[in-house]
Write an enzyme that holds these catalytic residues in place. Structure first.
Site, mmCIF file in Angstrom:
data_model
loop_
_atom_site.group_PDB
_atom_site.id
_atom_site.type_symbol
_atom_site.label_atom_id
_atom_site.label_comp_id
_atom_site.label_asym_id
_atom_site.label_seq_id
_atom_site.Cartn_x
_atom_site.Cartn_y
_atom_site.Cartn_z
ATOM 1 N N GLU C 87 16.105 -3.561 -2.364
ATOM 2 C CA GLU C 87 16.534 -2.174 -2.192
ATOM 3 C C GLU C 87 17.900 -2.136 -1.522
ATOM 4 O O GLU C 87 18.345 -1.102 -1.056
ATOM 5 C CB GLU C 87 15.499 -1.362 -1.425
ATOM 6 N N CYS C 119 9.843 -2.106 -1.167
ATOM 7 C CA CYS C 119 9.596 -3.457 -0.674
ATOM 8 C C CYS C 119 8.810 -4.335 -1.638
ATOM 9 O O CYS C 119 8.516 -5.492 -1.329
ATOM 10 C CB CYS C 119 8.873 -3.396 0.671
ATOM 11 N N HIS C 242 2.542 -7.920 3.071
ATOM 12 C CA HIS C 242 3.827 -7.304 3.405
ATOM 13 C C HIS C 242 3.851 -6.997 4.903
ATOM 14 O O HIS C 242 2.859 -6.548 5.473
ATOM 15 C CB HIS C 242 4.037 -6.027 2.583
ATOM 16 N N LYS C 247 1.864 -5.428 13.531
ATOM 17 C CA LYS C 247 0.518 -4.829 13.556
ATOM 18 C C LYS C 247 -0.096 -4.606 12.181
ATOM 19 O O LYS C 247 -1.263 -4.914 11.950
ATOM 20 C CB LYS C 247 0.596 -3.455 14.255
ATOM 21 N N ASN C 274 11.424 -7.316 9.282
ATOM 22 C CA ASN C 274 10.929 -6.924 7.962
ATOM 23 C C ASN C 274 12.014 -7.194 6.938
ATOM 24 O O ASN C 274 13.064 -6.577 6.980
ATOM 25 C CB ASN C 274 10.566 -5.433 7.995
ATOM 26 N N SER C 304 6.920 1.019 -0.809
ATOM 27 C CA SER C 304 6.782 2.448 -0.560
ATOM 28 C C SER C 304 7.008 3.231 -1.830
ATOM 29 O O SER C 304 7.786 2.849 -2.687
ATOM 30 C CB SER C 304 7.790 2.895 0.509
#
Lengths: 390, 133, 354
Positions: C87, C119, C242, C247, C274, C304
């Site tokens: 992206e 992603c 991913h 968390k 990330n 997303s």
């Protein structure tokens, strides 16, 4: 009169101080130098104009300087063209004039070196200078002439291991010689400690290793001896050696970048023509746009062995009273660096030395002089040998 | 616009593609079609390994226009393991001191842009060898 | 339902070569907190990888691709497709993939294209490669997931948006270092995160990015794949998800029944941030650096907008022999130069120079 009517002699010299000439354009600078040289020649009428310049297209947006400057200098109609060989433009232009005179095609030539650099900002000047490197393999990597000099200097220190401040002597001597040159850009002596603490330009190159590029113009009237009017005021200076040689443009394309082969080859050829050896040379106006080039030029021209050029700057060998004086009016380092006009300044200064009109900068008993200018990092080298005719 | 000028050089720029002389085996970079060692015709493509060592180096603080946003940047002459010297920027130097002899390897990086809206120019640079060899 | 959707090609495919790339600069995210939050608040990761001034998705893809090529042992001209998912393609219009293909020597008889799905653009390219190779249209395809993602200064994204990714050469199973046992794709229209055309920074739905977006898609994709394969978490030695933060992947792993020991090797986000399209894929490279023949690996991406691709892989005897041909991913992880926020702002083009 010389004993050789077909010899090429320096009939007149003229130059502008190198500096920031905010009020003078390129053509005005040129006119000043041309007028001075023509006056000095006793009014000889040049049949051809050779213009040495490297940066005008990039920095003044002006090419085609031949007709422009011939016209503005009152010589409309004469054969005129530009010679571009980067920092060696001046020497190469003299060489072209010399060939024309030697051939007998013309009797009087005017050779002008002119450079106008202060009209553009430093990043644009650096970019213009970088066009003298290999555009596709050096300039594209952000390399400029300073970068090349730094790369050579780094390697020189690695291969020969001289003391860290071993090149300081070149800068110190240049500045000392410039103190008594009223036309010099920097008329201030510098101390070894100042060199040692100077700001870095490009490791290991510091500001005192770099000559200040500025505006300048210098001109020579060259003539066949037979064309000279009688009753010249000064001793005649004859060009007894003239040679240009080239090497690979890019540093990386040379088998040994520390070996300035073009400089060596042109010096050898010029010496051979003059039937002289380096020991016979009374002074050497070399190309010190960067101090490393002073060391490498001394080595290439045969005044020092490989790796030992720096030693001549340690004990006064290169001072006005030393055995091989260099940069006798301050060189590019302190007189100022006029870019492509350098070769003309060198011949003007060497002629003044041989004519005995160097005033406080006079090298005692100077009878022969060598001048050598380099284009790029030595890709072009043009060497001339001048002799006082007695 | 220098688009075509850069495009023409893409093979050598992106991947250090040079030539090998069929007569004397010399490896040639940049490609020049004539062997600099024996003077014979040399047009056979040769993929260099990209490995070499620093021959000389410096750092540029006053950059020409087009490179000003990248200062300071290190520049080196690199001795490729196949023989030729090549001038290139060093990148990803980090805290490692660069010395003559430091092993380096080729990476393809952004060399600049042809103006604000023009094409991006990619080409070889060298970095200290990632893995000891 | 899931059985019908299991993706298995006619010809079995696998990964022939893999390669990672991570730039060397690291911004400890406490630096972001120092500048934007008085050093207060929780930190989602330890530090993130930042590109140098001369790096972008094209340069990073080239290096990852060269690493994959080195491990594959094939000639680059044998590659039938070069597909780069990202992206943060350097050009809005003009392929990243053609530059990559040219640089690695795969041109000119090659299919080249760029992929876009937030992603999961990289795993989309893997899915396509499996199909391309599995159908017999080509023997090898190069699939890359790479990003140097944007995050508005001070935004939550700035704490995690890192740089890096991975490249995989997909080919026939017989030459593979690991084979695809099957894959699964799951997508809905869920606007949790986007960047409009010509916008510099993306927008996100804050807490909406969690349950209805990341968790719903990754969990469904993974469960569907496991169900179709008749497998459970305990059948896998490794799993990688991913990783938008530390968390989320840990939580989805736990709810699927995976333990910390199964996800640890692929969980790089605490140290590199990330990497968006590269996130799950670079985790997989780290796993392949240590996996033994026969080990099963689950990889689940998330993009997303929203969708998830899930893959089941099995390492082969060839893996240990070939992994040494390129630098291990951990070498890139450990290669680091720490920077402060000011240097980060310069490297990421956040200083106004014009």
């Amino acid at each position: 009169m010389t004993k050789k009517p077909d010899a090429v002699v320096v009939a007149g010299v003229g130059m502008m101080p190198v500096g920031e000439h905010w009020d003078l354009s390129l053509r005005q600078l040129a006119l000043e130098a041309i007028s001075a040289a023509r006056l000095d020649s006793g009014g000889l009428r040049p049949q051809a104009l050779y213009v040495a310049n490297m940066l005008s297209p990039a920095l003044s947006g002006q090419s085609h300087l031949g007709p422009l400057l011939a016209d503005f200098a009152g010589m409309r109609g004469v054969e005129a063209s530009t010679i571009e060989a980067s920092g060696a433009s001046g020497g190469v232009a003299v060489r072209q004039a010399y060939l024309a005179l030697m051939s007998g095609a013309i009797d009087v030539a005017l050779v002008l070196g002119v450079e106008k650099v202060t009209d553009k900002g430093s990043s644009q000047v650096q970019a213009a200078l970088a066009t003298a490197t290999d555009a596709e393999y050096e300039a594209v990597q952000g390399v400029t002439p300073s970068t090349q000099a730094a790369l050579l200097m780094q390697r020189y220190f690695y291969e020969y291991g001289p003391p860290e401040d071993s090149l300081a002597g070149f800068s110190i001597t240049a500045h000392l010689n410039a103190v008594t040159n009223p036309d010099a850009m920097f008329r201030k002596a510098i101390r070894r400690e100042q060199y040692a603490s100077a700001p870095i330009v490009s490791e290991p190159l510091n500001t005192f290793d770099v000559a200040p590029l500025a505006d300048g113009a210098a001109a020579l009237v060259l003539a066949r001896a037979a064309a000279l009017p009688d009753g010249q005021e000064y001793p005649q200076v004859e060009i007894v050696g003239s040679a240009t040689a080239t090497s690979a443009l890019a540093l990386h394309d040379r088998p040994d970048p520390l070996d300035l082969t073009a400089a060596a080859q042109s010096a050898q050829t010029a010496l051979m023509q003059a039937e002289l050896s380096p020991e016979d040379i009374g002074l050497f106006e070399l190309h010190d746009s960067f101090s490393i080039f002073a060391a490498l030029s001394l080595e290439a021209a045969g005044f020092a062995e490989r790796g030992k050029g720096w030693k001549l700057a340690q004990n006064g060998d290169i001072s006005l009273t030393g055995h091989i004086p260099i940069g006798t009016f301050g060189g590019s380092k302190a007189r100022g660096d006029p870019g492509g006009a350098t070769g003309i300044y060198q011949l003007v200064e060497a002629s003044r030395q041989l004519q005995g009109r160097a005033n406080e900068n006079q090298v005692p008993d100077a009878a022969t002089a060598m001048t050598q200018c380099l284009g790029g990092s030595g890709a072009t080298a043009s060497t001339h040998i001048l002799r006082r005719v007695t | 616009m220098e688009t075509s000028q850069h495009w023409r050089l893409r093979k050598q720029r992106y991947a250090l593609v040079g030539e090998v002389c069929p007569h004397c085996e010399s490896k040639i970079f940049p490609p020049r079609d004539i062997c600099p060692d024996c003077g014979e015709d040399a047009r056979e493509m040769y993929q260099f390994s990209g490995r070499g060592e620093v021959y000389s180096h410096t750092t540029v603080y006053q950059a020409p226009s087009g490179h000003a946003e990248n200062v300071p940047y290190p520049v080196a002459i690199v001795r490729l393991e196949e023989g030729p010297l090549v001038t290139a920027q060093l990148t990803d130097v980090g805290d490692q001191p660069i010395e003559i002899g430091t092993p380096v390897e080729m990476v393809t990086r952004k060399l600049g842009a042809d103006g604000e809206r023009g094409m991006l120019v990619y080409g070889y640079k060298f970095r200290p060898a990632l893995v000891e060899r | 339902m899931a059985e019908n959707k299991l993706l298995v090609p006619d010809r079995e495919a696998g990964i022939i070569g893999y390669g990672a790339y991570i730039p060397r600069y690291r911004l400890p995210v406490k630096e972001v907190a120092r500048v934007w939050a008085d050093g207060k608040g929780g930190l989602p990761i330890h530090e993130k990888a930042v590109t140098g001034l001369d790096e972008d998705v094209i340069t990073m893809s080239i290096e990852a691709a060269r690493n994959a090529l080195a491990r594959s042992g094939i000639d680059p001209t044998e590659i039938g497709a070069v597909w780069v998912g990202s992206e943060s393609h350097p050009y809005a219009v003009k392929p990243t993939s053609t530059v990559v293909a040219e640089a690695i020597g795969a041109t000119p008889h090659v299919l080249a294209a760029d992929w876009e799905f937030a992603c999961k653009a990289g795993t989309e390219a893997i899915q396509a490669s499996i199909g391309f190779v599995g159908s017999g249209m080509a023997d090898y395809a190069l699939a890359i997931g790479m990003d140097t993602a944007q995050g508005r200064p001070g935004d939550a994204l700035e704490y995690t948006a890192g740089a890096g990714g991975a490249a995989f050469i997909i080919g026939p199973a017989k030459d593979a270092v690991c084979v695809f046992e099957g894959s699964y794709s799951y997508a809905t229209d869920t606007p949790d995160f986007w960047r409009r055309a010509n916008a510099i920074y993306p927008e996100h739905g804050e807490r909406f990015t969690g349950e209805p977006a990341y968790f719903s898609h990754t969990q469904t994709a993974a469960e569907s794949l496991l169900e179709a394969l008749g497998a459970t978490a305990s059948d896998f030695r490794f799993a990688v998800f991913h990783q938008p933060n530390t968390k989320f992947p840990m939580r989805v792993a736990k709810s699927l029944g995976f333990g910390q020991d199964q996800i640890e090797a692929g969980l790089l986000v605490p140290e590199i941030g990330n990497t968006y399209a590269g996130s799950a894929m670079i985790g997989l490279t780290s796993i392949l650096d240590i996996a033994d023949p026969g080990d099963r690996i689950l990889m689940v991406s998330y993009g997303s907008g929203a969708g998830s691709d899930a893959f089941s892989l099995r390492a082969t005897e060839a893996l240990p022999r070939r992994r040494g041909s390129a630098p291990a991913t951990l070498i890139y992880v450990k290669r680091r130069t720490e920077i402060d926020y000011a240097t980060y702002a310069r490297l990421r083009g956040k200083l106004v120079l014009k």
